[in-house]
Design a protein around this motif. Sequence first.
Motif, PDB file in Angstrom:
ATOM      1  N   ASP A  49      -4.060   0.485  -9.926  1.00 24.19           N
ATOM      2  CA  ASP A  49      -5.435  -0.609  -9.978  1.00 24.19           C
ATOM      3  C   ASP A  49      -6.105  -0.411  -8.816  1.00 24.19           C
ATOM      4  O   ASP A  49      -5.852  -1.253  -7.844  1.00 24.19           O
ATOM      5  N   LEU A  50      -7.119   0.552  -8.921  1.00 25.39           N
ATOM      6  CA  LEU A  50      -7.825   0.619  -7.541  1.00 25.39           C
ATOM      7  C   LEU A  50      -8.631  -0.506  -7.004  1.00 25.39           C
ATOM      8  O   LEU A  50      -8.804  -0.726  -5.987  1.00 25.39           O
ATOM      9  N   LEU A  51      -9.217  -1.570  -7.823  1.00 25.89           N
ATOM     10  CA  LEU A  51      -9.806  -2.765  -7.543  1.00 25.89           C
ATOM     11  C   LEU A  51      -8.851  -3.670  -6.800  1.00 25.89           C
ATOM     12  O   LEU A  51      -9.288  -4.305  -5.912  1.00 25.89           O
ATOM     13  N   SER A  52      -7.682  -3.964  -7.290  1.00 23.53           N
ATOM     14  CA  SER A  52      -6.734  -4.971  -6.690  1.00 23.53           C
ATOM     15  C   SER A  52      -5.997  -4.466  -5.493  1.00 23.53           C
ATOM     16  O   SER A  52      -5.485  -5.018  -4.705  1.00 23.53           O
ATOM     17  N   MET A  53      -5.828  -3.259  -5.528  1.00 25.89           N
ATOM     18  CA  MET A  53      -5.075  -2.700  -4.487  1.00 25.89           C
ATOM     19  C   MET A  53      -3.574  -2.976  -4.420  1.00 25.89           C
ATOM     20  O   MET A  53      -2.880  -3.267  -3.481  1.00 25.89           O
ATOM     21  N   SER A  54      -2.928  -3.609  -5.639  1.00 26.13           N
ATOM     22  CA  SER A  54      -1.834  -4.496  -5.468  1.00 26.13           C
ATOM     23  C   SER A  54      -0.490  -3.597  -5.137  1.00 26.13           C
ATOM     24  O   SER A  54       0.141  -4.024  -4.525  1.00 26.13           O
ATOM     25  N   ALA A  55      -0.589  -2.218  -5.528  1.00 22.77           N
ATOM     26  CA  ALA A  55       0.837  -1.575  -5.115  1.00 22.77           C
ATOM     27  C   ALA A  55       0.762  -1.211  -3.693  1.00 22.77           C
ATOM     28  O   ALA A  55       1.787  -1.306  -2.747  1.00 22.77           O
ATOM     29  N   VAL A  56      -0.338  -0.889  -2.916  1.00 26.53           N
ATOM     30  CA  VAL A  56      -0.404  -0.633  -1.499  1.00 26.53           C
ATOM     31  C   VAL A  56      -0.258  -2.256  -0.696  1.00 26.53           C
ATOM     32  O   VAL A  56       0.600  -2.009   0.189  1.00 26.53           O
ATOM     33  N   LYS A  57      -0.575  -3.215  -1.414  1.00 24.19           N
ATOM     34  CA  LYS A  57      -0.340  -4.517  -0.796  1.00 24.19           C
ATOM     35  C   LYS A  57       0.867  -4.972  -0.628  1.00 24.19           C
ATOM     36  O   LYS A  57       1.485  -5.290   0.299  1.00 24.19           O
ATOM     37  N   ARG A  58       1.732  -4.656  -1.899  1.00 27.18           N
ATOM     38  CA  ARG A  58       3.083  -5.030  -2.042  1.00 27.18           C
ATOM     39  C   ARG A  58       3.781  -4.127  -1.080  1.00 27.18           C
ATOM     40  O   ARG A  58       4.828  -4.811  -0.465  1.00 27.18           O
ATOM     41  N   LEU A  59       3.753  -2.839  -0.994  1.00 28.60           N
ATOM     42  CA  LEU A  59       4.442  -2.187   0.064  1.00 28.60           C
ATOM     43  C   LEU A  59       4.273  -2.764   1.296  1.00 28.60           C
ATOM     44  O   LEU A  59       5.124  -2.488   2.243  1.00 28.60           O
ATOM     45  N   LEU A  60       2.915  -2.744   1.728  1.00 25.29           N
ATOM     46  CA  LEU A  60       2.700  -3.167   3.032  1.00 25.29           C
ATOM     47  C   LEU A  60       3.551  -4.872   3.416  1.00 25.29           C
ATOM     48  O   LEU A  60       4.110  -5.170   4.475  1.00 25.29           O
ATOM     49  N   ALA A  61       3.500  -5.535   2.495  1.00 19.34           N
ATOM     50  CA  ALA A  61       4.344  -6.864   2.312  1.00 19.34           C
ATOM     51  C   ALA A  61       5.571  -6.645   2.580  1.00 19.34           C
ATOM     52  O   ALA A  61       6.397  -7.185   3.360  1.00 19.34           O
TER      53      ALA A  61
END
Length: 149
Positions: free
Chosen positions: A85-97
């Motif tokens: 999901d390029l717009l929400s960037m949810s996967a990368v946000k989750r990994l960073l968290a």
Amino acid sequence: MDCFVTAAAFELDAQAKVLTVANAAHVPGMLRTACDGLVSLVGHASGVALGMGANTRYLDERYDLNAGDVLVLMTDGVLEAMEPDLLSMSAVKRLLAEAAYGGREAHQLLLNNLAECCQGRATDDMTLVTLEVISESRVETESHLARAS
């Protein structure tokens, strides 16, 4: 032929612990704050891609930083490889968290995930930079650059 380029400028004042961002439609950065562990996008509302209009003005966005905050910057090749999901960037946000122990751990976790997603097949240039505010006047940086063949 119409041409344009995305770009982002990040100015870090390590003494004042202030990050200033101007973004011309580039992938926004991500900031994980140490105090609450929340991950937010930085530099997402500045302006359109360079070359898209004459006399375009770009807004500066300012962010106050604190010791332990982690900033991740990437190119679209990294995002496209890891993110459904390029717009929400949810996967990368989750990994960073999930990377609870600082910039180096966050950087390694993102690199490991990127390697797993790509399995050695990069389709676009990839750059990943991670910064951690260590103290009032020190910032630690990790970076990785991969080129598509």
